[in-house]
Design a protein around this motif. Structure first.
Motif, PDB file in Angstrom:
ATOM      1  N   UNK B 233       0.713  -1.211  -0.168  1.00  0.00           N
ATOM      2  CA  UNK B 233       0.124  -0.106  -0.010  1.00  0.00           C
ATOM      3  C   UNK B 233       0.949   1.380  -0.040  1.00  0.00           C
ATOM      4  N   UNK B 234       0.292   2.114  -0.856  1.00  0.00           N
ATOM      5  CA  UNK B 234       1.037   3.590  -0.631  1.00  0.00           C
ATOM      6  C   UNK B 234      -0.123   4.649  -0.741  1.00  0.00           C
ATOM      7  N   UNK B 235      -0.117   5.446   0.153  1.00  0.00           N
ATOM      8  CA  UNK B 235      -0.934   6.551   0.328  1.00  0.00           C
ATOM      9  C   UNK B 235      -0.971   7.300  -1.032  1.00  0.00           C
ATOM     10  N   UNK B 236       0.141   7.495  -1.915  1.00  0.00           N
ATOM     11  CA  UNK B 236       0.261   8.104  -2.848  1.00  0.00           C
ATOM     12  C   UNK B 236      -0.707   7.615  -4.099  1.00  0.00           C
ATOM     13  N   UNK B 237      -0.998   6.469  -4.051  1.00  0.00           N
ATOM     14  CA  UNK B 237      -1.862   5.777  -4.855  1.00  0.00           C
ATOM     15  C   UNK B 237      -3.084   5.003  -4.604  1.00  0.00           C
ATOM     16  N   UNK B 238      -4.221   5.488  -4.708  1.00  0.00           N
ATOM     17  CA  UNK B 238      -5.280   5.180  -3.794  1.00  0.00           C
ATOM     18  C   UNK B 238      -5.698   3.678  -4.215  1.00  0.00           C
ATOM     19  N   UNK B 239      -5.168   3.156  -5.495  1.00  0.00           N
ATOM     20  CA  UNK B 239      -5.721   1.926  -6.097  1.00  0.00           C
ATOM     21  C   UNK B 239      -4.897   0.985  -5.136  1.00  0.00           C
ATOM     22  N   UNK B 240      -4.053   1.113  -4.493  1.00  0.00           N
ATOM     23  CA  UNK B 240      -3.042   0.019  -3.927  1.00  0.00           C
ATOM     24  C   UNK B 240      -3.678  -0.342  -2.396  1.00  0.00           C
ATOM     25  N   UNK B 241      -3.544  -1.722  -2.336  1.00  0.00           N
ATOM     26  CA  UNK B 241      -4.104  -2.292  -1.264  1.00  0.00           C
ATOM     27  C   UNK B 241      -3.144  -2.860  -0.449  1.00  0.00           C
ATOM     28  N   UNK B 242      -3.357  -3.163   1.133  1.00  0.00           N
ATOM     29  CA  UNK B 242      -2.678  -3.810   1.897  1.00  0.00           C
ATOM     30  C   UNK B 242      -3.253  -5.171   1.850  1.00  0.00           C
ATOM     31  N   UNK B 243      -2.353  -6.159   1.125  1.00  0.00           N
ATOM     32  CA  UNK B 243      -2.745  -7.505   1.095  1.00  0.00           C
ATOM     33  C   UNK B 243      -1.396  -8.402   1.513  1.00  0.00           C
ATOM     34  N   UNK B 244      -1.613  -9.417   2.230  1.00  0.00           N
ATOM     35  CA  UNK B 244      -0.469 -10.193   2.703  1.00  0.00           C
ATOM     36  C   UNK B 244       0.410 -10.626   1.444  1.00  0.00           C
ATOM     37  N   UNK B 245       1.501 -10.647   1.797  1.00  0.00           N
ATOM     38  CA  UNK B 245       2.559 -11.118   0.713  1.00  0.00           C
ATOM     39  C   UNK B 245       3.285 -12.230   1.124  1.00  0.00           C
ATOM     40  N   UNK B 246       4.533 -12.723   0.648  1.00  0.00           N
ATOM     41  CA  UNK B 246       5.034 -13.909   1.146  1.00  0.00           C
ATOM     42  C   UNK B 246       6.612 -13.569   1.351  1.00  0.00           C
ATOM     43  N   UNK B 247       7.344 -14.587   1.738  1.00  0.00           N
ATOM     44  CA  UNK B 247       8.588 -14.412   1.750  1.00  0.00           C
ATOM     45  C   UNK B 247       9.460 -15.444   0.771  1.00  0.00           C
ATOM     46  N   UNK B 248      10.492 -14.829   0.483  1.00  0.00           N
ATOM     47  CA  UNK B 248      11.120 -15.546  -0.721  1.00  0.00           C
ATOM     48  C   UNK B 248      11.418 -17.022  -0.630  1.00  0.00           C
ATOM     49  N   UNK B 249      11.423 -17.537   0.420  1.00  0.00           N
ATOM     50  CA  UNK B 249      11.660 -18.927   0.714  1.00  0.00           C
ATOM     51  C   UNK B 249      10.066 -19.767   0.335  1.00  0.00           C
ATOM     52  N   UNK B 250       8.986 -18.909   0.181  1.00  0.00           N
ATOM     53  CA  UNK B 250       7.969 -19.638  -0.122  1.00  0.00           C
ATOM     54  C   UNK B 250       7.664 -20.060  -1.529  1.00  0.00           C
ATOM     55  N   UNK B 251       8.481 -19.435  -2.302  1.00  0.00           N
ATOM     56  CA  UNK B 251       8.412 -19.819  -3.819  1.00  0.00           C
ATOM     57  C   UNK B 251       9.398 -20.986  -4.193  1.00  0.00           C
ATOM     58  N   UNK B 252      10.053 -21.540  -2.972  1.00  0.00           N
ATOM     59  CA  UNK B 252      10.715 -22.474  -3.544  1.00  0.00           C
ATOM     60  C   UNK B 252      10.010 -23.948  -3.283  1.00  0.00           C
ATOM     61  N   UNK B 253      10.390 -24.969  -3.815  1.00  0.00           N
ATOM     62  CA  UNK B 253       9.861 -26.017  -3.418  1.00  0.00           C
ATOM     63  C   UNK B 253       9.167 -26.784  -4.748  1.00  0.00           C
TER      64      UNK B 253
END
Lengths: 97, 485
Positions: B233-253
């Motif tokens: 989220x960035x207050x300077x772009x109202x279309x952005x939202x706060x949604x959960x992200x992931x940590x880099x290790x989660x894309x492995x496997x």
């Protein structure tokens, strides 16, 4: 439907763009074929659909009024093509006629 | 140091271990730019002095034991429609020839805080309007694999820069495919985030309901690292939202059991049969990795490009009205009336494709046509979005070609706008459905790279990166480098 050179001339006035005669002719044929292609969306009957401009599912994101530095005012003024004593020159917007 | 082998994590650990300094790193990249850019025209501005200055500052921070940031020392090239304070930003247009950014875009700010260094600004189709970078007022970017061919577009400069290791990572912008398609044509990774994931503050707008900023890199891991540093989220772009992200290790496997849908509507008549064969081979590879491949139907797919097109020209015609020669850009010519001066300025300074799109957009928004064009496009867009939502009830991810062809010859589609627009036929659906997408290299046809596109549900970038990463690691396409001129 297709665009004539006159249609393009009319649209270019609405759009605030001066085109050469050559451009008007070229655009009328090019944009006619683009229009022919995009018109296919009209094949889908959407008469029962309400328009979803994605407004209803979002909450209000209005921010609190807060004074904070943003960008660089001097640089923003400098970006204007004609500046005198920190004032941006704006041409007269009301036609004399 | 071999620039081809440098990735975000290696650079970070090498700098910390003092195997080389940030100044040495930047000097090596600048030398590569110096040697290669002349023949490809990937950069419009090289920030040699600024980059070295940033590197010196970084070196002293590292010396004092400060290991700040996941992107420590990542050298980044920025598409020239993203503002950097004090740096020339043209958007590929003559009308902004002398314009310098008055502030840093939010993404630049965030990457800088994460430890990144900026090396220059990359070429693009004027205001992002094109699929070949031929619409740049500063000349086309050439394809590193064959300089008689296009680099794709509109982020062609960023893709060509990564393919030749002139930078470790680059930023692109994707409205209808402008990151994914050039990545495909240049044999690199290009990712479009979900609409609302990355702030566009400081990006020169093309189509506000579609524009997104995303990474172009050599590998999926690098793309994920850059994405994570920008997202949120960035207050300077109202279309952005706060949604959960992931940590880099989660894309492995591994991806055993992952349900991957293949929409049959993406294999159409008119696509290069060798490209289709290459993509089908990649599907087999995914199956070998344990994924469950199933055919899915998305019957509205053939309408996507038309919906996209009407949306982008309409919104662009509105966004570009701001180029009035008063606050920035080229000076208004002297004329008896403002109206006349405005028309002359725009007629003289905007390129042909930009003028074409503004005119078509003006038509689509005009009284009497609005309901049949812009409004109808938004109704069909909502249906396509719904079709995406439905398909992700049954699969975790979609896979398809990124582009129906490999890189085409410079000039080949230039005079026929409609044929050029068809280059985006497979990338526009995700754009209008607000979904994220990524293109990864999956082979070569006649010596030219082919891209494989993955798409997931909005905000499921974790799955997107995971499947792309698993595919990449099972192949060696990402290790192939374009020949250096």
């Amino acid at each position: 439907m297709s665009f004539t050179s006159q249609d393009i001339d009319h649209l270019s006035r609405l759009a605030g763009i001066r085109l050469t005669a050559g451009e008007k002719e070229k655009f009328s044929s090019q944009l006619s074929s683009v229009l022919e292609y995009v018109k296919k969306i009209q094949d889908i009957d959407t008469s029962g659909d309400h328009v979803d401009f994605h407004l209803e599912k979002f909450h209000d994101v209005t921010e609190k009024d807060q004074v904070r530095p943003y960008g660089d005012a001097e640089k923003m003024i400098e970006a204007a093509p004609e500046v005198r004593d920190r004032l941006i020159r704006v041409p007269p917007v009301k036609d004399a006629s | 140091m071999r620039l081809e082998n440098l990735h975000v994590d290696d650079i970070r650990s090498s700098l910390i271990a003092k195997q080389y300094s940030a100044v040495e790193l930047v000097t090596a990249y600048l030398k590569r730019v110096h040697d290669v850019n002349g023949s490809l025209n990937a950069f419009l501005t090289v920030m040699a002095d600024e980059a070295l200055e940033q590197a010196r500052a970084l070196d002293s921070r590292i010396s004092s034991g400060e290991n700040a940031g996941p992107l420590l020392g990542t050298v980044i090239a920025v598409k020239d429609n993203i503002l950097m304070k004090g740096v020339r930003t043209t958007a590929g247009s003559k009308i902004l020839d002398t314009y310098k950014g008055a502030y840093d875009a939010t993404v630049v700010d965030r990457l800088r805080s994460a430890g990144a260094l900026f090396i220059g600004k990359t070429n693009l189709d004027e205001f992002g309007m094109g699929a070949s970078t031929e619409n740049s007022a500063y000349g086309a970017t050439k394809n590193p694999w064959d300089p008689s061919r296009v680099a794709g577009g509109s982020s062609g400069g960023s893709a060509a820069a990564i393919a030749t290791a002139m930078s470790c990572a680059a930023l692109g912008t994707d409205t209808g495919g402008s990151i994914r398609q050039p990545a495909s044509l240049c044999g690199v990774v290009g990712m479009r985030p979900t609409y609302g994931r990355v702030s566009r503050n400081g990006m020169i707008a093309l189509s506000s309901s579609l524009d997104q900023i995303g990474p172009v890199t050599k590998t999926v891991g690098d793309a994920a690292a850059v994405f994570l540093a920008m997202a949120g989220r960035d207050s300077l772009d109202v279309t952005t939202v706060e949604k959960q992200l992931f940590i880099p290790q989660e894309i492995l496997g591994d991806i055993t059991g992952m349900r991957i849908g293949v929409p049959k509507e993406y294999f159409i008549e008119g696509m290069d049969p060798e490209v289709e064969k290459t993509v089908r081979k990649a599907l087999k590879q995914l199956e070998k990795l344990g994924a469950k491949i199933q055919e899915v139907h998305m019957p509205l797919t053939p309408y996507s490009l038309a919906v996209y097109y009407i949306t982008v020209v309409s919104e662009a015609s509105s966004n570009l009205a701001r180029y009035d020669g008063v606050r920035y850009g080229s000076k208004l010519p002297r004329s008896s009336t403002f109206r006349e001066a405005y028309r002359r300025l725009r007629g003289d300074e905007l390129g042909e494709e930009v003028k074409r799109r503004i005119i078509l957009g003006t038509f689509s928004l005009s009284q009497g046509y609005f309901d049949r064009y812009y409004l109808q496009a938004q109704k069909v867009r909502a249906r396509i979005k719904h079709e995406f939502t439905k398909v992700f009830d049954t699969v975790d991810c979609l896979v398809a070609p990124t582009s129906p062809t490999v890189a085409f010859a410079l000039g080949e589609k230039f005079s026929d706008p409609l044929t050029m627009y068809l280059s985006d036929i497979f990338t526009t659906p995700a754009s209008i459905a607000d979904a994220p997408g990524i293109s990864v290299p999956c082979g070569f046809v006649r010596g030219l790279p082919v891209g494989l596109q993955f798409m997931t549900a909005p905000f499921d970038e974790k799955t997107l990166f995971k499947v792309a990463h698993a595919y990449e690691q099972a192949t060696d396409w990402h290790t192939r480098m374009a020949p250096l001129a």
